[in-house]
Design a protein around this motif. Sequence first.
Motif, PDB file in Angstrom:
ATOM      1  N   UNK A   1       0.739  -1.126  -0.121  1.00 45.59           N
ATOM      2  CA  UNK A   1      -0.113  -0.005  -0.050  1.00 45.59           C
ATOM      3  C   UNK A   1       0.733   1.266   0.048  1.00 45.59           C
ATOM      4  N   UNK A   2       1.825   1.073   0.749  1.00 45.66           N
ATOM      5  CA  UNK A   2       2.738   2.464   0.980  1.00 45.66           C
ATOM      6  C   UNK A   2       3.683   2.597  -0.019  1.00 45.66           C
ATOM      7  N   UNK A   3       4.051   1.568  -0.935  1.00 54.54           N
ATOM      8  CA  UNK A   3       4.987   1.573  -1.879  1.00 54.54           C
ATOM      9  C   UNK A   3       4.997   2.613  -2.875  1.00 54.54           C
ATOM     10  N   UNK A   4       3.735   2.929  -3.485  1.00 59.27           N
ATOM     11  CA  UNK A   4       3.643   4.161  -4.294  1.00 59.27           C
ATOM     12  C   UNK A   4       3.997   5.494  -3.609  1.00 59.27           C
ATOM     13  N   UNK A   5       3.964   5.861  -2.225  1.00 58.08           N
ATOM     14  CA  UNK A   5       4.196   7.014  -1.682  1.00 58.08           C
ATOM     15  C   UNK A   5       5.730   7.274  -1.652  1.00 58.08           C
ATOM     16  N   UNK A   6       6.477   6.008  -1.174  1.00 57.13           N
ATOM     17  CA  UNK A   6       7.923   5.965  -1.019  1.00 57.13           C
ATOM     18  C   UNK A   6       8.476   5.914  -2.535  1.00 57.13           C
ATOM     19  N   UNK A   7       7.758   5.544  -3.413  1.00 53.96           N
ATOM     20  CA  UNK A   7       8.369   5.741  -4.708  1.00 53.96           C
ATOM     21  C   UNK A   7       8.519   7.236  -5.039  1.00 53.96           C
ATOM     22  N   UNK A   8       7.148   7.779  -4.946  1.00 55.15           N
ATOM     23  CA  UNK A   8       7.099   9.155  -5.305  1.00 55.15           C
ATOM     24  C   UNK A   8       8.031   9.992  -4.560  1.00 55.15           C
ATOM     25  N   UNK A   9       8.309   9.793  -3.070  1.00 61.92           N
ATOM     26  CA  UNK A   9       9.326  10.511  -2.481  1.00 61.92           C
ATOM     27  C   UNK A   9      10.867  10.465  -2.916  1.00 61.92           C
ATOM     28  N   UNK A  10      11.086   9.103  -3.461  1.00 61.28           N
ATOM     29  CA  UNK A  10      12.343   8.558  -4.132  1.00 61.28           C
ATOM     30  C   UNK A  10      12.713   9.457  -5.351  1.00 61.28           C
ATOM     31  N   UNK A  11      11.470   9.443  -6.143  1.00 58.83           N
ATOM     32  CA  UNK A  11      11.579   9.918  -7.377  1.00 58.83           C
ATOM     33  C   UNK A  11      11.628  11.670  -7.162  1.00 58.83           C
ATOM     34  N   UNK A  12      11.166  12.234  -6.312  1.00 53.71           N
ATOM     35  CA  UNK A  12      11.486  13.542  -6.044  1.00 53.71           C
ATOM     36  C   UNK A  12      12.794  13.923  -5.682  1.00 53.71           C
ATOM     37  N   UNK A  13      13.348  13.143  -4.821  1.00 52.05           N
ATOM     38  CA  UNK A  13      14.678  13.333  -4.163  1.00 52.05           C
ATOM     39  C   UNK A  13      15.869  13.089  -5.288  1.00 52.05           C
ATOM     40  N   UNK A  14      15.682  11.697  -6.017  1.00 47.33           N
ATOM     41  CA  UNK A  14      16.589  11.301  -6.669  1.00 47.33           C
ATOM     42  C   UNK A  14      16.559  11.637  -8.461  1.00 47.33           C
ATOM     43  N   UNK A  15      15.359  11.942  -8.662  1.00 44.09           N
ATOM     44  CA  UNK A  15      15.109  12.336 -10.119  1.00 44.09           C
ATOM     45  C   UNK A  15      14.459  11.173 -10.948  1.00 44.09           C
ATOM     46  N   UNK A  16      14.048  11.533 -12.189  1.00 43.51           N
ATOM     47  CA  UNK A  16      13.182  10.453 -12.987  1.00 43.51           C
ATOM     48  C   UNK A  16      14.559   9.647 -13.551  1.00 43.51           C
ATOM     49  N   UNK A  17      15.435  10.022 -13.645  1.00 41.59           N
ATOM     50  CA  UNK A  17      16.441   9.343 -14.288  1.00 41.59           C
ATOM     51  C   UNK A  17      17.352   8.302 -13.593  1.00 41.59           C
ATOM     52  N   UNK A  18      17.104   8.582 -12.246  1.00 41.59           N
ATOM     53  CA  UNK A  18      17.855   7.596 -11.173  1.00 41.59           C
ATOM     54  C   UNK A  18      17.287   6.072 -11.086  1.00 41.59           C
ATOM     55  N   UNK A  19      17.917   5.451 -10.954  1.00 36.77           N
ATOM     56  CA  UNK A  19      17.606   3.766 -10.699  1.00 36.77           C
ATOM     57  C   UNK A  19      17.317   3.671  -9.331  1.00 36.77           C
ATOM     58  N   UNK A  20      17.227   4.449  -8.265  1.00 33.14           N
ATOM     59  CA  UNK A  20      16.996   4.165  -6.997  1.00 33.14           C
ATOM     60  C   UNK A  20      15.496   3.930  -6.826  1.00 33.14           C
TER      61      UNK A  20
END
Length: 346
Positions: free
Chosen positions: A234-253
Amino acid sequence: MSELLKNVCFKYQKSVSENPNVIGQVETGFRLLSYIVAGRFQDSQIISELMYSASNLLVLMNDAILKGTSKIEQILPLSIERLMRYLTIIEYIEVFVEITALRMSGSIGRWVVILVIQIAKAAFRLILLTRYNAGIQPTPPITPLNRESIIAESRSGHQSTTTDDTISSDQLVPEMTFKLTRSGRSIRKLEATPAMHLRKWNLPVENKSSKERHTILTPTVLDRQRIWAEGIHIIKPLIHLATLYKCGQASWKPWLLSCGFDISSLCMMGEPFDLNSNEKGELRRRTFMLLFYLLRSPFFDRFSQAKIIFMLKILADNIPGISLLIRPFIEYLPQWQKCYFYTWSS
């Protein structure tokens, strides 16, 4: 004005309950029209998604009408079903809302809308999991009704009231299969063919009980490990969005973290022997959705895009007639991949 509106609603409910097959054909035609419109003219993507979302909402509304008129047993409490209905509506309109936000407010407005929708979905799912013990929640939470079984039940119920009491209602339900004379193989009858969204290769099981035919079954009580597994999902999409915001869309993280969460959640669920059929189907869907990581950036941009397009072009060039379907898909694939809720919805 209110009396006129009530009269129109009553007539519509009556037409839906009396002509479910015709209504189903209208819904299917509306959905097919959304596919035809896509890519045909400017802003066709918004119109196509509007029509597709509207067709799903129409199915949801008509199913609610049929469920009420057929007097199907209410398995889940109304509070749970109400939350599931809200969540289903959000998942039906999320793509259209994202595309509209991008056109009206640009990239910033689009990501704000995505964040709000994902927070709302996670909140509803966490409430269902922790407060109501809703168990493993499918996507969407409310799946379309099996209208063929409802029609068969209503017909058998009507016939049983006009025939001798010694004849059971199961005997009045028409056979759904027939056997070939030479091979003895069972084949599904045309009149027993279910709606498009319910079709599968298995033969229909005749004379199921009414409870077994419901699309919403009593959820399985999860142990602590499975509750954590569902919470991670359930919380995976929120963690993904937070990581996407911090690392950028081109990052593998973000890609690696999301994939790790999905695999961990499935492993923690364990063997699904004690789950009901809907929950088993949801776990199979989540397992299949792991293939979507081939279509998610940055893996898609760096590795799979060229190979997928190359394979599709080979199919289009060598199989007669299939190019009519594949070539528009090849043209639409880059736009499809850029839409967040197409690839990262669940």
